[in-house]
Scaffold this motif. Sequence first.
Motif, PDB file in Angstrom:
ATOM      1  N   ALA A  66       0.840  -1.200   0.000  1.00  0.00           N
ATOM      2  CA  ALA A  66       0.000   0.000   0.000  1.00  0.00           C
ATOM      3  C   ALA A  66       0.874   1.249   0.000  1.00  0.00           C
ATOM      4  N   GLY A  67       0.395   2.272  -0.678  1.00  0.00           N
ATOM      5  CA  GLY A  67       1.139   3.530  -0.754  1.00  0.00           C
ATOM      6  C   GLY A  67       0.670   4.350  -1.930  1.00  0.00           C
ATOM      7  N   LYS A  68       1.490   5.288  -2.358  1.00  0.00           N
ATOM      8  CA  LYS A  68       1.160   6.156  -3.473  1.00  0.00           C
ATOM      9  C   LYS A  68       1.631   5.535  -4.791  1.00  0.00           C
ATOM     10  N   VAL A  69       0.782   5.617  -5.819  1.00  0.00           N
ATOM     11  CA  VAL A  69       1.152   5.235  -7.174  1.00  0.00           C
ATOM     12  C   VAL A  69       1.345   6.508  -7.976  1.00  0.00           C
ATOM     13  N   GLU A  70       2.535   6.713  -8.505  1.00  0.00           N
ATOM     14  CA  GLU A  70       2.821   7.929  -9.279  1.00  0.00           C
ATOM     15  C   GLU A  70       2.257   7.765 -10.681  1.00  0.00           C
ATOM     16  N   TYR A  71       1.145   8.442 -10.939  1.00  0.00           N
ATOM     17  CA  TYR A  71       0.493   8.350 -12.245  1.00  0.00           C
ATOM     18  C   TYR A  71       1.255   9.168 -13.283  1.00  0.00           C
ATOM     19  N   SER A  72       1.733  10.323 -12.870  1.00  0.00           N
ATOM     20  CA  SER A  72       2.541  11.189 -13.722  1.00  0.00           C
ATOM     21  C   SER A  72       3.458  11.998 -12.822  1.00  0.00           C
ATOM     22  N   SER A  73       4.223  12.908 -13.408  1.00  0.00           N
ATOM     23  CA  SER A  73       5.149  13.708 -12.608  1.00  0.00           C
ATOM     24  C   SER A  73       4.427  14.651 -11.659  1.00  0.00           C
ATOM     25  N   THR A  74       3.158  14.906 -11.912  1.00  0.00           N
ATOM     26  CA  THR A  74       2.410  15.847 -11.072  1.00  0.00           C
ATOM     27  C   THR A  74       1.189  15.221 -10.404  1.00  0.00           C
ATOM     28  N   GLU A  75       1.001  13.928 -10.584  1.00  0.00           N
ATOM     29  CA  GLU A  75      -0.241  13.306 -10.131  1.00  0.00           C
ATOM     30  C   GLU A  75       0.047  11.941  -9.531  1.00  0.00           C
ATOM     31  N   SER A  76      -0.410  11.719  -8.312  1.00  0.00           N
ATOM     32  CA  SER A  76      -0.249  10.409  -7.676  1.00  0.00           C
ATOM     33  C   SER A  76      -1.543  10.019  -6.985  1.00  0.00           C
ATOM     34  N   TYR A  77      -1.727   8.705  -6.797  1.00  0.00           N
ATOM     35  CA  TYR A  77      -2.973   8.181  -6.247  1.00  0.00           C
ATOM     36  C   TYR A  77      -2.663   7.191  -5.123  1.00  0.00           C
ATOM     37  N   SER A  78      -3.484   7.230  -4.107  1.00  0.00           N
ATOM     38  CA  SER A  78      -3.362   6.259  -3.023  1.00  0.00           C
ATOM     39  C   SER A  78      -3.819   4.890  -3.510  1.00  0.00           C
ATOM     40  N   ALA A  79      -3.192   3.846  -2.982  1.00  0.00           N
ATOM     41  CA  ALA A  79      -3.549   2.484  -3.386  1.00  0.00           C
ATOM     42  C   ALA A  79      -3.315   1.541  -2.219  1.00  0.00           C
ATOM     43  N   PRO A  80      -4.134   0.485  -2.109  1.00  0.00           N
ATOM     44  CA  PRO A  80      -3.932  -0.544  -1.084  1.00  0.00           C
ATOM     45  C   PRO A  80      -2.907  -1.562  -1.556  1.00  0.00           C
ATOM     46  N   ASP A  81      -2.644  -2.575  -0.759  1.00  0.00           N
ATOM     47  CA  ASP A  81      -1.843  -3.704  -1.236  1.00  0.00           C
ATOM     48  C   ASP A  81      -2.515  -4.268  -2.486  1.00  0.00           C
ATOM     49  N   HIS A  82      -1.748  -4.440  -3.557  1.00  0.00           N
ATOM     50  CA  HIS A  82      -2.378  -4.935  -4.779  1.00  0.00           C
ATOM     51  C   HIS A  82      -1.354  -5.610  -5.688  1.00  0.00           C
ATOM     52  N   CYS A  83      -1.879  -6.369  -6.645  1.00  0.00           N
ATOM     53  CA  CYS A  83      -1.076  -7.078  -7.635  1.00  0.00           C
ATOM     54  C   CYS A  83      -1.086  -6.296  -8.943  1.00  0.00           C
ATOM     55  N   VAL A  84       0.103  -6.042  -9.499  1.00  0.00           N
ATOM     56  CA  VAL A  84       0.224  -5.360 -10.790  1.00  0.00           C
ATOM     57  C   VAL A  84       0.526  -6.404 -11.860  1.00  0.00           C
ATOM     58  N   VAL A  85      -0.356  -6.500 -12.851  1.00  0.00           N
ATOM     59  CA  VAL A  85      -0.198  -7.462 -13.943  1.00  0.00           C
ATOM     60  C   VAL A  85      -0.050  -6.686 -15.244  1.00  0.00           C
ATOM     61  N   LYS A  86       1.017  -6.989 -15.985  1.00  0.00           N
ATOM     62  CA  LYS A  86       1.246  -6.322 -17.274  1.00  0.00           C
ATOM     63  C   LYS A  86       1.323  -7.368 -18.379  1.00  0.00           C
ATOM     64  N   GLY A  87       0.856  -6.968 -19.577  1.00  0.00           N
ATOM     65  CA  GLY A  87       0.888  -7.900 -20.682  1.00  0.00           C
ATOM     66  C   GLY A  87       0.422  -7.267 -21.975  1.00  0.00           C
ATOM     67  N   TYR A  88       0.180  -8.115 -22.974  1.00  0.00           N
ATOM     68  CA  TYR A  88      -0.301  -7.624 -24.260  1.00  0.00           C
ATOM     69  C   TYR A  88      -1.095  -8.719 -24.956  1.00  0.00           C
ATOM     70  N   MET A  89      -1.907  -8.283 -25.925  1.00  0.00           N
ATOM     71  CA  MET A  89      -2.741  -9.190 -26.704  1.00  0.00           C
ATOM     72  C   MET A  89      -2.522  -8.948 -28.199  1.00  0.00           C
ATOM     73  N   ASN A  90      -2.752  -9.990 -28.979  1.00  0.00           N
ATOM     74  CA  ASN A  90      -2.839  -9.868 -30.440  1.00  0.00           C
ATOM     75  C   ASN A  90      -1.611  -9.193 -31.060  1.00  0.00           C
ATOM     76  N   GLU A  91      -0.430  -9.642 -30.693  1.00  0.00           N
ATOM     77  CA  GLU A  91       0.785  -9.073 -31.274  1.00  0.00           C
ATOM     78  C   GLU A  91       0.855  -9.387 -32.766  1.00  0.00           C
ATOM     79  N   ARG A  92       1.306  -8.422 -33.569  1.00  0.00           N
ATOM     80  CA  ARG A  92       1.359  -8.591 -35.018  1.00  0.00           C
ATOM     81  C   ARG A  92       2.271  -7.527 -35.618  1.00  0.00           C
ATOM     82  N   ILE A  93       2.587  -7.676 -36.888  1.00  0.00           N
ATOM     83  CA  ILE A  93       3.319  -6.664 -37.642  1.00  0.00           C
ATOM     84  C   ILE A  93       2.343  -6.003 -38.604  1.00  0.00           C
ATOM     85  N   GLY A  94       2.279  -4.671 -38.563  1.00  0.00           N
ATOM     86  CA  GLY A  94       1.346  -3.940 -39.410  1.00  0.00           C
ATOM     87  C   GLY A  94       2.021  -2.778 -40.103  1.00  0.00           C
TER      88      GLY A  94
END
Length: 365
Positions: A66-94
């Motif tokens: 739990a703590g602050k999540v820095e959304y941008s250089s001027t903006e942050s948000y409080s958050a509880p204990d949490h899991c951060v999941v990152k990923g992507y879908m439908n990768e391709r060359i266009g």
Amino acid sequence: MEKRPQLVPTMALFCLLLSACSDNDSTPLTQHLTPATPATINICSDIATQFNFKDTVITSSEMVSAGKVEYSSTESYSAPDHCVVKGYMNERIGLGSSGEADTKYAIGFEMRLPKDWNGRFYYQANGGLDGSVSKAVGRLIFAGGADSAALNSGFAVISSDAGHPSPAPQFGFDPQARLDYGYNAVAELTPMAKSLIKIAYGKLPDRSYFAGCSNGGRHTMMAASRYAEMYDGFIVGNPGLHLPNAAVSQLYGAQQYSTLVTYNPDGSDILATLQTAITQEEFGVVSQQILKQCDALDGLADGMVNNTYTCQKEFDLDRDVPTCSEGRNGTCLSAEQKQVLSNIMAGPHNSQTGESLYMQTFHMM
């Protein structure tokens, strides 16, 4: 008592439309929803080993305290204990800006899953041309500021780049990227996100909400019209609609603000930029006067203007906002600034026919 967003449920809107076509006065106008059921997260760092969804790759997952999540250089948000999941879908060359198939595309996403979940899912639609994955803090759900964002209120939140990388404008060369940006990323991400939530908590979300401002507002309006069955409510802020004309409107606004920019006689240093042609402090003066004239028009003085149509009649920029008599000092607007704001709010017009091209909106409240 648990806080809940003030939303119009999708089914309530559907019932309202039905009632307009029915002779039966007993048709219900609202649907009473049962409370969502909370749950505790049961997997995080190993979630990729148990999650299998078509054309989806989980690149990382970790618990953060739990703590602050820095959304941008001027903006942050409080958050509880949490899991951060990152990923992507439908990768391709266009297609890239060269016209050749030489650019990597995918629908990138981030999900933040609170340890103690309130049983609800929140799609954070982002602004501008997207192109990067903003941190999934759940902006816009309450008026209470950083501590009341969706993640800190117990929602599972997703954010995405809408299917293309930065620099953002170049994605327009690729037809599929345009579709993803327009609507398809939402169609792809929503069932994936709910499936991931089921793995993390052992159950699907009981309620799902969609929210955004500006282009995020456009995303929200689009989701409400195309994918209403996927969500229970929508929060729309300043939606950008009819994007070609919206772009004309943005350029018109820049032209108007540029009339307030001054230069040294030798053409060197800019004394005022487009961003300071009307400062945040001066916008605040306008906002306070709008609140003064319009806050209570909806029957409740609560710091919000909800009776916007009557407000347009009650508020007068020239009359209600002080005009500077001895230079700008943050408590007034010059006559030139008032004219620029009036022109912008009237929107651009066809110079030949006088036809309105787009009604401008911007953030003053």
